[in-house]
Design a protein around this motif. Sequence first.
Motif, PDB file in Angstrom:
ATOM      1  N   ASP A 108      93.784 -25.176-108.972  1.00 46.90           N
ATOM      2  CA  ASP A 108      93.713 -26.280-109.939  1.00 46.90           C
ATOM      3  C   ASP A 108      93.309 -27.580-109.232  1.00 46.90           C
ATOM      4  OD1 ASP A 108      94.784 -24.566-111.929  1.00 46.90           O
ATOM      5  OD2 ASP A 108      96.792 -24.963-111.148  1.00 46.90           O
ATOM      6  N   LEU A 109      93.830 -27.727-108.026  1.00 47.88           N
ATOM      7  CA  LEU A 109      93.537 -28.952-107.280  1.00 47.88           C
ATOM      8  C   LEU A 109      92.084 -28.955-106.819  1.00 47.88           C
ATOM      9  CD1 LEU A 109      96.934 -29.164-105.389  1.00 47.88           C
ATOM     10  CD2 LEU A 109      96.115 -30.780-107.105  1.00 47.88           C
ATOM     11  N   ILE A 110      91.597 -27.792-106.408  1.00 49.48           N
ATOM     12  CA  ILE A 110      90.179 -27.679-106.017  1.00 49.48           C
ATOM     13  C   ILE A 110      89.308 -28.079-107.211  1.00 49.48           C
ATOM     14  CG2 ILE A 110      88.345 -26.008-105.466  1.00 49.48           C
ATOM     15  CD1 ILE A 110      90.188 -24.788-103.457  1.00 49.48           C
ATOM     16  N   LYS A 153      86.584 -31.133-107.621  1.00 50.66           N
ATOM     17  CA  LYS A 153      85.214 -30.796-108.023  1.00 50.66           C
ATOM     18  C   LYS A 153      84.802 -31.697-109.196  1.00 50.66           C
ATOM     19  CE  LYS A 153      84.107 -26.057-107.335  1.00 50.66           C
ATOM     20  NZ  LYS A 153      84.408 -24.768-107.910  1.00 50.66           N
ATOM     21  N   ASN A 154      85.712 -31.826-110.152  1.00 46.66           N
ATOM     22  CA  ASN A 154      85.429 -32.645-111.337  1.00 46.66           C
ATOM     23  C   ASN A 154      85.207 -34.110-110.985  1.00 46.66           C
ATOM     24  OD1 ASN A 154      85.667 -30.441-112.935  1.00 46.66           O
ATOM     25  ND2 ASN A 154      87.811 -30.825-113.507  1.00 46.66           N
ATOM     26  N   LYS A 213      92.696 -29.585 -96.201  1.00 52.89           N
ATOM     27  CA  LYS A 213      93.962 -30.045 -95.579  1.00 52.89           C
ATOM     28  C   LYS A 213      94.713 -30.956 -96.566  1.00 52.89           C
ATOM     29  CE  LYS A 213      96.846 -31.346 -92.216  1.00 52.89           C
ATOM     30  NZ  LYS A 213      96.899 -32.165 -91.102  1.00 52.89           N
ATOM     31  N   LEU A 214      93.958 -31.836 -97.214  1.00 50.85           N
ATOM     32  CA  LEU A 214      94.563 -32.756 -98.183  1.00 50.85           C
ATOM     33  C   LEU A 214      95.228 -31.962 -99.320  1.00 50.85           C
ATOM     34  CD1 LEU A 214      94.981 -35.645 -99.328  1.00 50.85           C
ATOM     35  CD2 LEU A 214      92.783 -35.397-100.477  1.00 50.85           C
ATOM     36  N   ILE A 215      94.505 -30.986 -99.836  1.00 46.18           N
ATOM     37  CA  ILE A 215      95.061 -30.183-100.942  1.00 46.18           C
ATOM     38  C   ILE A 215      96.309 -29.436-100.465  1.00 46.18           C
ATOM     39  CG2 ILE A 215      94.602 -28.247-102.511  1.00 46.18           C
ATOM     40  CD1 ILE A 215      91.676 -29.195-102.614  1.00 46.18           C
ATOM     41  N   HIS A 216      96.239 -28.946 -99.254  1.00 50.60           N
ATOM     42  CA  HIS A 216      97.392 -28.238 -98.685  1.00 50.60           C
ATOM     43  C   HIS A 216      98.609 -29.184 -98.601  1.00 50.60           C
ATOM     44  CE1 HIS A 216      99.430 -25.220 -96.331  1.00 50.60           C
ATOM     45  NE2 HIS A 216      99.799 -26.176 -95.493  1.00 50.60           N
TER      46      HIS A 216
END
Length: 401
Positions: free
Chosen positions: A268-270, A274-275, A320-323
């Motif tokens: 969802d974060l990816i 992207k959006n 890394k940020l999403i993690h």
Amino acid sequence: MKICVIGAGASGLLAAISAKEHGADVFLLERNSKIGRKILATGNGRCNYTNVDATCDHYNHPQFIKPVFEQFGPDKTVKFFERLGIEPKIEDEGKTYPLSEQASSIVDVLAYELERLNIKVFYESYVESLDIKNHKYYIKTNNQTYVADKVIIATGGKALPKSGSDGNGYILAQSLNHDITPIYPSLVKLKLDYPYLKQMDGVKIKASAELIHNNVSLHYEFGDVLFTKYGISGPTILQISRKANELLFQKEEIYIKVSIIKNLEFKDLIERFKNFNDRPIEMALIGLVHKKLIHPLLKEANIHPFHEQVKKVDHKKLMKLIHLLLDWRFLVVGSKDYDEAQVTAGGIKTDDIDPMTLESKIHKGLYFTGEVLDIDALCGGYNLQWAWSSGYIAGKYASKT
Ligand SMILES: Cc1cc2nc3c(=O)[nH]c(=O)nc-3n(C[C@H](O)[C@H](O)[C@H](O)COP(=O)(O)OP(=O)(O)OC[C@H]3O[C@@H](n4cnc5c(N)ncnc54)[C@H](O)[C@@H]3O)c2cc1C
């Protein structure tokens, strides 16, 4: 039978009342000019005086607690306080408060009961030493020396020392050959080693917090997490602090993992990034996380400048940020001291105490109650429950000839 109770805190008050109800001649020695000072500070002034769902497994030595709880557990405690006038208000997870929502109600009814039962309290009487001669106890205070057939030590642990319980009870116990297990503050804020704490100071979020040791999660909590200048706090962290300090005491490396995003998964974060491909990266985080966390997160992910467009951010750094949003780890380096702790973990070794009566196995006629013993639990009314239960039982058995 003359019984001296040292300390008019939660467990000492119950011990004195119980001893009197069981026919003993009992008096209390209290260093303060009032009874139950710490009780007034409990439950944020509301006094979470018990937990109706408390079981032995909530404590560090369940087997030791068992005989005491079987005789005087949470149900009997609620009834005891109802008899004194406290109407219980049961909240989530069994946490129980007086319906008046005032800790002072608990102190008031206990004070009234002492008066009703004619139990003498000697105030401003600090017990300096204890001696045993010819089966009698000699209790030396700053004012005078008292003599009793039996003594109940109810001096509390070390938490909130300004309330009167500053750990001197351990010294009294040691003077009578009792061993003390290592002690450390529990239910306390944790100190972190993290470079961006100043920027994060004051941020309060609802998140999950976990204690991580050797990459294994040892304790999970969900609720309020508060970042401060020195580290991390909030109810979740207080619960975790017990195990954290135990491991720090053993010089282990531990981390707090905070998952600041709930309800969204990695994919969802990816999708979100992207959006928002054309936006500056810091803007893509607005509306997702607390604003004060954005720069620390970007710094931690090594993303700069902060206004770089999402599509230009190095892929690895973005990952890394999403993690981090799901798994942000902070090195724990200590905790606040006893002044800010709610409980002391550790204390008088339970091996030397009879779990049925709370009498010392070393000296006949000597009893221990409450937090001075190596008994503690997490937040939720369990610690006061132990104080009431142990006080009542010690008072009962001490009054037997
Ligand atoms: C801020 C705070 C909030 C808390 N909230 C809760 C809660 O909501 N629910 C819960 O279950 N637990 C709570 N606790 C924990 C709970 O208050 C304690 O576990 C409990 O009070 C311990 O009871 P005790 O009788 O062992 O000791 P204490 O209540 O500490 O009493 C010890 C007494 O002994 C006296 N004393 C000490 N040494 C001497 C001496 N040498 N001579 C004479 N007198 C002496 C002290 O002055 C004191 O009055 C809280 C603790 C704190 C600090």
